[in-house]
Structures are given as C-alpha cells and as structure tokens.
Design a protein around this motif. Sequence first.
Motif, PDB file in Angstrom:
ATOM      1  N   SER A  36       0.956  -1.279  -0.056  1.00 38.84           N
ATOM      2  CA  SER A  36       0.022  -0.182  -0.090  1.00 38.84           C
ATOM      3  C   SER A  36       0.709   1.230  -0.061  1.00 38.84           C
ATOM      4  N   THR A  37       0.483   2.413  -0.576  1.00 33.13           N
ATOM      5  CA  THR A  37       1.091   3.635  -0.511  1.00 33.13           C
ATOM      6  C   THR A  37       0.583   4.464   0.639  1.00 33.13           C
ATOM      7  N   SER A  38      -0.471   4.018   1.263  1.00 35.97           N
ATOM      8  CA  SER A  38      -1.276   4.981   2.227  1.00 35.97           C
ATOM      9  C   SER A  38      -1.178   4.105   3.551  1.00 35.97           C
ATOM     10  N   ASN A  39      -1.160   2.886   3.732  1.00 31.56           N
ATOM     11  CA  ASN A  39      -1.246   2.180   4.828  1.00 31.56           C
ATOM     12  C   ASN A  39      -0.264   0.899   5.316  1.00 31.56           C
ATOM     13  N   ASP A  55       5.139  -1.970   2.108  1.00 30.38           N
ATOM     14  CA  ASP A  55       5.350  -0.608   1.722  1.00 30.38           C
ATOM     15  C   ASP A  55       5.442  -0.589   0.368  1.00 30.38           C
ATOM     16  N   LEU A  57       6.097   2.031  -1.404  1.00 25.64           N
ATOM     17  CA  LEU A  57       7.007   3.290  -1.546  1.00 25.64           C
ATOM     18  C   LEU A  57       8.311   2.727  -1.193  1.00 25.64           C
ATOM     19  N   GLN A  72      -2.293   1.338  -9.225  1.00 33.12           N
ATOM     20  CA  GLN A  72      -2.178   2.440  -8.202  1.00 33.12           C
ATOM     21  C   GLN A  72      -2.559   3.981  -8.903  1.00 33.12           C
ATOM     22  N   TYR A  76       2.076   6.998  -9.052  1.00 30.63           N
ATOM     23  CA  TYR A  76       2.715   6.098  -8.327  1.00 30.63           C
ATOM     24  C   TYR A  76       3.792   5.385  -9.704  1.00 30.63           C
ATOM     25  N   ARG A 169     -12.885   7.346  -6.175  1.00 29.25           N
ATOM     26  CA  ARG A 169     -13.530   8.943  -5.365  1.00 29.25           C
ATOM     27  C   ARG A 169     -14.493   9.364  -6.242  1.00 29.25           C
TER      28      ARG A 169
END
Length: 367
Positions: A36-39, A55, A57, A72, A76, A169
């Motif tokens: 994940s990029t956020s979690n 991770d 990243l 992603q 990314y 979103r």
Amino acid sequence: MLRVGFVGWRGMVGSVLLQRMRAEGDLEGLEVRFLSTSNAGGEAPAGGVSGVLGDALDVRQLRRFDVVLTCQGGGYTSGMHERLRGEGWNGFWIDAASTLRLRPDATLILDPVNGDRIRRNLRTGCRNFIGANCTVSLLLMAISGLYREGLVEWVSTMTYQAVSGAGARKLSELTRQLRHLSLPGRDLTSLTSLEAEQAVTEVQRSGSLPSTEIGAPLACSVLPWIDRAMDDGQTREEWKASVEATRLLGADPPVKIDGTCVRVDALRCHSQALCIKLGREVPLSDVHDMLRSGNPWVRIVENTKEATLSRLTPAAVGGKLEVPVGRIRRLQFGPLFVGAFTVGDQLLWGAAEPLRRMLEILREHRN
Ligand code: NAP
C-alpha cells in the motif's frame, strides 16, 4: 512460483482484479504480497503470503518481486518505475496506468487481440507490460474481427463512459450527488413531471452538489470532456483512441479512429456508438461473422428493440466478460458506412482482465 507485489488492490481496477483472481483461483499459483502507498503495516486482504501490507514506496521491498503488478495510477508509476529500474531491478512491471504505454520498451496488453505480439516481445526481453486505455481496449474487443480482415477504413466513436472509469473517489462523489438530487425532505414523486425536472435542474445549477472530484454536476447529466486538452481540439481521451489502437494492432499506417468522449452517470461499463467506414462493400451477414470471429467474447445482438434493451446496456453487461455489439445496420450515407453500438465492462476487459491474463502468460513463459 512467481513472486508478485500487488499495488493498488483497493482501487476500482485493483479490487475488480483481486475479485477476478480469487474467482479464477490465480492466487494459489502465485506468491502474492499486497502493498500500500497509504497504509503500510496495516491489514492485508486474504490470499496473500502475508497478513500485513508491505510498503509500496520502499524500493528495497519491491526489488524482491519477480513481478510488480500495479493499479495504483500514473503518479505511482512515474515515481517508482524509474527508481526501481535504476536500482537494476529486471523483473516484470505490469501496470494499468497510461504513463508507460507509449514507451518503446513497453508492450500494450490485450491478449485476445495481440497475444502473439505479447508472447513475442516477452521472448525477446520486454519487461514492461501495460494495459491500454479502457475505451480503446473495449472498442478493439468489439471490432478487432473487422480489423483482422483489413475491412476498416476509419471509425468514428461517440462514447458514453461510466464514472468508475475515473476511479473510486469519483464514483463515490457521484453517489453523493445522487443523494443530494433526490432532495431530502421533498418527495419528487409528489410533483408533476415538469416540477420534478425544474427542481432537479435548480439543484444542479445551485453549486450545492459536491463536485470537487468530478468538476461538475454529473448526476442526471453528461459531461462531454474527459481528461486534459490536446493541441488540436481533442481531449487526451479522444487522442488515445487512434494512438493506442495503432500500437495494440501493430498497424502501419496508423488506424484512423476519432470521436467525442463523454462521461455519463452510468456507474460501470463504457458504451460506444460507432460509425464504421468499410474499405469495401460486404453483406451485413459477413460483418456479423467477422465481428464474431474477433474473439470468443463478442456477442452479436439482434437489431430489435427487445434484444437491444435487454442485452445492450450497462445494466445488462456490468460484471460480465461478454462484449455485445448490436444496432448493426447500414447507415444512410452509403453502402460502405455501418453503424453499431457496443457496451463493455471497462473494469474487466478495459482494465483488470488483461492484467490478470498477463500473469498467466508470464507463468506459461516461466514453465
Ligand atoms: P482508484 O479507484 O482511484 O484507486 C487508486 C488508488 O487510490 C487505490 O489503490 C488507493 O491507494 C487510493 N484510494 C484513495 N481513496 C480511495 C478510495 N476511497 N477507495 C479506493 N481507493 C482509494 O483508481 P482506478 O480507477 O482503480 O485506476 C487505477 C489506474 O488504472 C489509473 O492509472 C487509471 O487510469 C487506470 N485505469 C482505470 C480504469 C477504470 O475503469 N477505472 C480502466 C483502465 C485503466 P492506497 O490503498 O495505496 O491508498
């Protein structure tokens, strides 16, 4: 077993891809780690080799994989692909984003249409396999049989693209717009038709609908602009049609496809109204046969009201791999002009399915 790092699994494309991989039992033949990029460090979905999210990243983590599979998005890809290659990583990068699509060292993937090229490029060392634009992929899934016969002079496509094509979103903002439009506290069904239309239009124009993601009211409306402007009046979504189809088909000279791309408030599935200029006159029954021969997922829908309304709509097609093509008829402009309408699930053939099948092709290649 191929070690796969899966980034972007919770987005629109990623979650459909994961669903398909589970349904097809793909996870059993692979060592998948979710990132994940956020979690990073959070709980990973079931089916991977770790219960904890890696991770996405962290280049040191990514280097360990044979395959990085990412849904992603372009940001990314821009940030990570070069860094990883710069570290000497020689694994396979499979991606849904547009960033790498036109690079000389990348292959666009839609194997029912260009499986031979994918396998050839794999044998000769290609390491970047990129899903094509969803609308282009669906168009070619629908009419590649005509291209194979060398029958298409040009295609005009007018699209009706679902909001999920723009990501989770935006879909969620559309649902908020719909809730707003239903006018809480006021029963639209108690109004006359004209009063109901005026009430809804008033809300659309009021500036009160949430629209930071989509940029304008989309609920009960259409937006004839997708992506950014190009120099010649096209949008980038429109520009991609000819450029990416040419690359997918390996066509020289380039194929001619143009039209207006429109966002509609369907939630899933892209539809396209086509005007096809044929290179020679052929009976419509031959057009049907050629379309069918394109791949096993094409379905010809009879040009009747009943068949069209029951089989040629996003509501009928969402979640299915079939690609129906209907409203096939000779247009009034002359014998070389054929009209058609096609609907396809852009989250399946337009995104997740070519990526999933690329993993299969890699597995075959390894064995
Ligand atoms: P998306 O739904 O926006 O998801 C991308 C990432 O956004 C997720 O992996 C997640 O990353 C993060 N995210 C933030 N808020 C989220 C939320 N509320 N729900 C889910 N995820 C959220 O994007 P997408 O539509 O899957 O598209 C991914 C790539 O595929 C893009 O490059 C797109 O252009 C391309 N593509 C999309 C389609 C399509 O039909 N949507 C078709 C063809 C190609 P973290 O978990 O790391 O936060």
